[in-house]
Design an enzyme around this catalytic site. Structure first.
Site, short mmCIF file in Angstrom:
data_model
loop_
_atom_site.label_atom_id
_atom_site.label_comp_id
_atom_site.label_asym_id
_atom_site.label_seq_id
_atom_site.Cartn_x
_atom_site.Cartn_y
_atom_site.Cartn_z
N ASN A 9 0.88 -1.18 0.00
CA ASN A 9 0.00 0.00 0.00
C ASN A 9 0.91 1.22 0.00
O ASN A 9 1.49 1.57 1.02
CB ASN A 9 -0.88 -0.04 1.27
CG ASN A 9 -1.68 1.24 1.45
OD1 ASN A 9 -1.80 2.05 0.52
ND2 ASN A 9 -2.22 1.44 2.64
N LYS A 11 0.21 4.29 -0.37
CA LYS A 11 -0.40 5.52 0.18
C LYS A 11 -0.14 6.69 -0.78
O LYS A 11 -0.05 6.47 -1.98
CB LYS A 11 0.12 5.77 1.59
CG LYS A 11 0.00 4.52 2.46
CD LYS A 11 0.18 4.76 3.91
CE LYS A 11 0.00 3.44 4.65
NZ LYS A 11 0.04 3.56 6.08
N HIS A 96 -9.56 1.65 4.68
CA HIS A 96 -8.29 1.78 5.40
C HIS A 96 -8.47 2.74 6.57
O HIS A 96 -9.21 3.71 6.47
CB HIS A 96 -7.20 2.28 4.43
CG HIS A 96 -5.83 2.21 5.05
ND1 HIS A 96 -5.37 3.16 5.92
CD2 HIS A 96 -4.84 1.28 4.94
CE1 HIS A 96 -4.14 2.82 6.32
NE2 HIS A 96 -3.80 1.69 5.73
N GLU A 98 -6.74 5.07 7.67
CA GLU A 98 -6.45 6.48 7.37
C GLU A 98 -7.64 7.13 6.67
O GLU A 98 -7.91 8.32 6.84
CB GLU A 98 -5.17 6.58 6.52
CG GLU A 98 -3.93 6.37 7.36
CD GLU A 98 -2.74 5.77 6.63
OE1 GLU A 98 -2.73 5.76 5.39
OE2 GLU A 98 -1.81 5.30 7.32
N GLU A 168 -5.43 -4.58 10.65
CA GLU A 168 -4.40 -3.57 10.84
C GLU A 168 -4.66 -2.79 12.12
O GLU A 168 -5.43 -1.83 12.11
CB GLU A 168 -4.39 -2.60 9.66
CG GLU A 168 -4.11 -3.24 8.32
CD GLU A 168 -3.50 -2.25 7.34
OE1 GLU A 168 -2.42 -2.54 6.85
OE2 GLU A 168 -4.10 -1.19 7.09
N GLY A 174 2.53 2.51 10.59
CA GLY A 174 3.51 3.58 10.40
C GLY A 174 4.23 3.99 11.68
O GLY A 174 4.90 5.02 11.73
N SER A 214 3.43 -1.87 10.12
CA SER A 214 4.89 -1.88 10.30
C SER A 214 5.55 -3.22 9.97
O SER A 214 6.52 -3.61 10.62
CB SER A 214 5.27 -1.45 11.72
OG SER A 214 4.84 -0.12 11.96
P1 PGA Z 1 2.84 0.49 7.46
O1 PGA Z 1 1.39 0.68 6.82
O2 PGA Z 1 3.37 -0.83 6.96
O3 PGA Z 1 3.66 1.66 6.99
O4 PGA Z 1 2.67 0.47 8.94
C1 PGA Z 1 0.50 -0.38 6.68
C2 PGA Z 1 -0.83 0.12 6.13
O5 PGA Z 1 -1.26 1.22 6.51
O6 PGA Z 1 -1.46 -0.54 5.30
#
Ligand code: PGA
Length: 262
Positions: A9, A11, A96, A98, A168, A174, A214
């Site tokens: 992903n 982003k 997601h 976010e 998640e 992140g 992460s």
């Molecule tokens: P990340 O993001 O691996 O940077 O923690 C995962 C995600 O948001 O899908």
């Protein structure tokens, strides 16, 4: 049999040029991919068309990070599932955290998007997960259960079976803080149980459940080897071809020429 899926992903990262360059690197190294996994990149909308051309004939799949639930109409700034389909996009990330956090996505809009994805033949990756506060208050399972119940409202078993679920935990996204493999596997098993209650045993054992938050090359192997986890949704680490490939090859050493990468 559940085929593992490693999904990147990106982003809001990578312009068209950067996207092509990253995927070119992946394609060049794809001969060394773990053959037992499906590999997917979910890129920004602006890069999807060019990537679709570059990826045709390769073993890397293409996904979007969001989509609207209507097929067309007065929805300024939105992209419809048909538009994605037209350019060869196979998957879309839906709900997601976010998007829920910054763009007011709700369980209702997620439910509409899931239904729309089935209607238009886009494979959905449904994201669910709890906040740190919810985990500290020990309501992480109720939170996840409610997200699933609401997301699958009025969705029939034949469609539910097409979903990929990404667990998640928001506190792990992140932040560099990965859930332990035990925590992640426990929740993946719990998700299967909820699916069993909502649908049936067969679906609960067939649904693909990913972990996200992460994930890095070094943590991938232990996470992916848990019974109920079938792959990963990878943010930051998917922006670097070699790191992403370490995750793809979570279960093997692999070599490029004489250079050992893992
Ligand atoms: P990340 O993001 O691996 O940077 O923690 C995962 C995600 O948001 O899908």
């Amino acid at each position: 049999m559940r085929i593992p899926l490693i999904a990147g992903n990106w982003k809001m990262n990578n312009n068209v040029c950067e996207s092509l360059s990253l995927v070119n690197n992946l394609i060049q190294l794809s001969g060394n991919f773990n053959n037992d996994v499906e590999v997917l990149v979910c890129a920004p909308f602006t890069a999807l068309y060019s990537l679709s051309k570059l990826l045709s004939g390769s073993n890397i799949k293409l996904g979007a990070q969001n989509m609207h639930y209507e097929e067309k109409g007065a929805f300024t700034g939105e992209i419809s599932p048909l538009m994605l389909k037209e350019i060869g996009v196979e998957y879309a990330i839906i709900g997601h955290s976010e998007r829920r956090q910054y763009f007011n996505e709700t369980d209702e809009s997620v439910n509409k998007k899931l239904k729309s994805s089935f209607k238009f033949g886009i494979k959905p990756i449904l994201c669910i997960g709890e906040t740190l506060e919810q985990r500290e208050n020990k309501i992480e399972k109720t939170t996840v259960e409610n997200q699933i119940i609401n997301a699958f409202k009025d969705i029939k078993a034949e469609d539910a079976g097409k979903v990929v679920i990404a667990y998640e935990p928001i506190w792990a996204i992140g932040t560099g803080k990965t859930a332990t493999s035990k925590e992640a596997n426990e929740m993946a098993g719990f998700i299967r149980n909820v699916f069993k209650k909502l649908y049936n045993e067969e679906l609960s054992s067939q649904v693909i459940v990913l972990y996200g938050g992460s994930v890095k090359g070094e943590s991938a192997s232990e996470l992916m080897n848990q019974n109920d986890i079938d792959g990963a949704l990878v943010g930051g680490a998917s922006l670097n071809a070699e790191e992403f490939i370490r995750i793809i090859n979570f279960n093997q050493q692999y070599k490029k020429g004489n250079k050992e990468i893992l």
